[in-house]
Design a protein around this motif. Sequence first.
Motif, mmCIF file in Angstrom:
data_model
loop_
_atom_site.group_PDB
_atom_site.id
_atom_site.type_symbol
_atom_site.label_atom_id
_atom_site.label_comp_id
_atom_site.label_asym_id
_atom_site.label_seq_id
_atom_site.Cartn_x
_atom_site.Cartn_y
_atom_site.Cartn_z
ATOM 1 N N SER A 158 0.832 -1.209 0.000
ATOM 2 C CA SER A 158 0.000 0.000 0.000
ATOM 3 C C SER A 158 0.866 1.259 0.000
ATOM 4 O O SER A 158 0.505 2.266 -0.620
ATOM 5 N N LEU A 159 2.001 1.182 0.677
ATOM 6 C CA LEU A 159 2.908 2.332 0.723
ATOM 7 C C LEU A 159 3.556 2.596 -0.626
ATOM 8 O O LEU A 159 3.580 3.738 -1.118
ATOM 9 N N PHE A 160 4.043 1.532 -1.268
ATOM 10 C CA PHE A 160 4.773 1.708 -2.528
ATOM 11 C C PHE A 160 3.840 1.930 -3.717
ATOM 12 O O PHE A 160 4.226 2.565 -4.693
ATOM 13 N N SER A 161 2.621 1.410 -3.631
ATOM 14 C CA SER A 161 1.691 1.578 -4.753
ATOM 15 C C SER A 161 1.310 3.036 -4.958
ATOM 16 O O SER A 161 0.953 3.440 -6.077
ATOM 17 N N ASP A 179 15.422 3.438 -0.484
ATOM 18 C CA ASP A 179 14.324 3.252 0.448
ATOM 19 C C ASP A 179 13.170 4.154 0.026
ATOM 20 O O ASP A 179 13.310 4.965 -0.899
ATOM 21 N N ASN A 180 12.041 4.018 0.695
ATOM 22 C CA ASN A 180 10.854 4.767 0.275
ATOM 23 C C ASN A 180 11.040 6.279 0.345
ATOM 24 O O ASN A 180 10.668 6.989 -0.605
ATOM 25 N N ILE A 196 1.417 10.700 4.778
ATOM 26 C CA ILE A 196 0.390 10.313 5.747
ATOM 27 C C ILE A 196 0.279 8.792 5.841
ATOM 28 O O ILE A 196 0.248 8.219 6.937
ATOM 29 N N ILE A 197 0.227 8.134 4.675
ATOM 30 C CA ILE A 197 0.133 6.675 4.661
ATOM 31 C C ILE A 197 1.389 6.046 5.262
ATOM 32 O O ILE A 197 1.323 5.047 5.988
ATOM 33 N N GLY A 198 2.550 6.642 4.978
ATOM 34 C CA GLY A 198 3.794 6.135 5.544
ATOM 35 C C GLY A 198 3.801 6.211 7.062
ATOM 36 O O GLY A 198 4.178 5.245 7.748
#
Length: 311
Positions: A158-161, A179-180, A196-198
């Motif tokens: 969900s984070l990477f998408s 990294d992200n 926010i999602i992270g």
Amino acid sequence: MENTSFGFSTQLTLDPFVIPPGGKYPIFFLGIAIYFFGISCNLTLLTLIILRRNLHKPMYFILFSLPLNDLIGITAMLPKVLSDIVTETHKVHYPLCVLQAFLLHMYGGGILFILAAMSFDRYVAICMPLRYSSVMTTRVVICIISLVWGLDFVLIVSLFSLQTRLPRCKSVIMNVFCDNPSLLKLTCGNTALNNIIGLFNTAVMQAVSVSVQAFSYVKILITCVVTRKSEAKTKAVNTCVAQLVILIIFEVVGTFTILSHRFKNVSADLQKIMGMLIFLVPPLLNPIVYGLYTSEIRNTLLRVLKNRVSF
């Protein structure tokens, strides 16, 4: 502005270490030694759990995920960094960069969820010893392991998408590995939702892990205080100390990593080193800690070594 349409063949540039003349090969060989030591320790633990029947128990089936996760973390990061140091290329294709970042984030979340699962197993074993075999059945163990890896996978995906919706307008990763956060800095769109999602995913991982472990260890502590059997207290300490030590190691290293990026007077190279430690220290120390504090693993390893020497 650079091209915002990066294809699969696009190369990114990594920000390298500043290495003094003559230091390249000593650092490379030191890194190789660290890598093979970590690989050997974790493979030894995995092999013992697979081959030794006395370790075919729910506790060790759940533990199996820990060295497996450590292998993912150290392998996803260190070989690429060492290769860049010795070849001085510092290039990576975007898909491989995303893959490395994905595996490293899977590793970080994996540790937290695995330790939570292991603490629950110890809670059942120590607080409900007579019901342990009926509670920790094969089906339950499979469900726990599946939940650990499944929840970790869903959160990281969900984070990477979310990055697929953002155009990329930069090609320099300000780190020695991907990294992200570094990938997010390549984009030129609004990253508020990603941030926010992270933060939400990080909070979920910490909340689930800490709450399960806090509940388990408080219950175990109460059981130790209430029971009059010193043997039960000793068992509780021996089985839980290793997991607590591993959690403390991960949290301390993670805290130092985060703090190193919050102070402007910290050098870029030191920030990179601190970022690497979270993928190096736990994989190196986790199998050693379990070997020292878990008597069954230690005794099994000693018997195997003794048998080999006798041959």
